[in-house]
Design an enzyme around this catalytic site. Sequence first.
Site, PDB file in Angstrom:
ATOM      1  N   HIS A  74      18.710  39.082  79.828  1.00  0.00           N
ATOM      2  CA  HIS A  74      17.970  38.123  78.982  1.00  0.00           C
ATOM      3  C   HIS A  74      17.524  36.824  79.756  1.00  0.00           C
ATOM      4  O   HIS A  74      17.955  36.559  80.670  1.00  0.00           O
ATOM      5  CB  HIS A  74      19.169  37.517  78.070  1.00  0.00           C
ATOM      6  CG  HIS A  74      20.351  36.907  78.819  1.00  0.00           C
ATOM      7  ND1 HIS A  74      19.978  35.530  79.202  1.00  0.00           N
ATOM      8  CD2 HIS A  74      21.369  37.351  79.211  1.00  0.00           C
ATOM      9  CE1 HIS A  74      21.189  35.279  79.885  1.00  0.00           C
ATOM     10  NE2 HIS A  74      22.176  36.190  79.886  1.00  0.00           N
ATOM     11  N   ASP A  75      16.203  36.374  79.417  1.00  0.00           N
ATOM     12  CA  ASP A  75      15.598  35.222  79.662  1.00  0.00           C
ATOM     13  C   ASP A  75      15.212  35.169  81.457  1.00  0.00           C
ATOM     14  O   ASP A  75      14.654  34.236  81.752  1.00  0.00           O
ATOM     15  CB  ASP A  75      16.702  34.147  79.697  1.00  0.00           C
ATOM     16  CG  ASP A  75      16.985  33.681  78.142  1.00  0.00           C
ATOM     17  OD1 ASP A  75      16.154  33.646  77.472  1.00  0.00           O
ATOM     18  OD2 ASP A  75      18.118  33.911  77.915  1.00  0.00           O
TER      19      ASP A  75
END
Length: 206
Positions: free
Chosen positions: A134-135
Amino acid sequence: MTSRTLGIYGTGGCGRSVMPVARTQFPDDRLVFVDDAPNAKQCNGAEVLSFDDFAKIDGGLITIAISQPAIRKILAYKCTAAGLGFYDILANDLIVMDDASWKSGAIISPRSTIGSNVTIGRHFHCNLHSYVEHDCVIGDFVTFAPGVCCNGSVTIGDGAYIGAAASIRQGIWIGQGAVVGMGAVVVKDVPAGAIVAGNPARSLTS
Ligand SMILES: CC(C)(COP(=O)(O)OP(=O)(O)OC[C@H]1O[C@@H](n2cnc3c(N)ncnc32)[C@H](O)[C@@H]1OP(=O)(O)O)[C@@H](O)C(=O)NCCC(=O)NCCS
């Protein structure tokens, strides 16, 4: 649907690994290898066209299957100058989570996962069994060799090469053009252009 001609630029290991993935993704299109100087008309059952011949095909699309980021970048400029467009080769078992995106020319091999809210630039290579959690923010012309574990919120600059089975701690920054060796455990930021390896990863150049 009309059949298109889709090129895979390179008959090296990368190209030959990618062709079966493309065949599954595009069963109705004509898939060909593209090589600057072909020494055979066929490779693993697929036609091999010279770059010049491929560039004459109206509406030809190409993906660059060359793992070295700097070479991929040069060839991308050459393709654009020749008026070619790019397409993505994506394994049919690829897992893409929420709001993840990448730009054109990506090759994402089987058993890979792109996590939520990940942003990736142009001509990304994500080899077998790799993940981007994620991210993460990944630049243009970045290569992941097989088995890369890129944990959450990592930032990777343009043209970086991440070696096989490297593991990157969450939140780490890896600079433009850096090389992370196979099996590295990256626990500190990596300066642009550095070559690091080992557990914990340390510079091989200083
Ligand atoms: C890190 C890497 C880029 C270094 O390559 P290089 O600059 O040619 O370095 P060398 O092979 O000359 O090795 C230099 C030193 O680093 C060590 N070394 C090289 N790669 C290493 C690695 N991944 N982990 C730990 N040490 C490593 C060597 O043993 C050598 O040590 P020594 O000086 O004590 O003998 C390369 O070994 C690597 O890991 N490349 C990625 C390979 C990969 O993932 N391939 C996937 C293909 S699909």
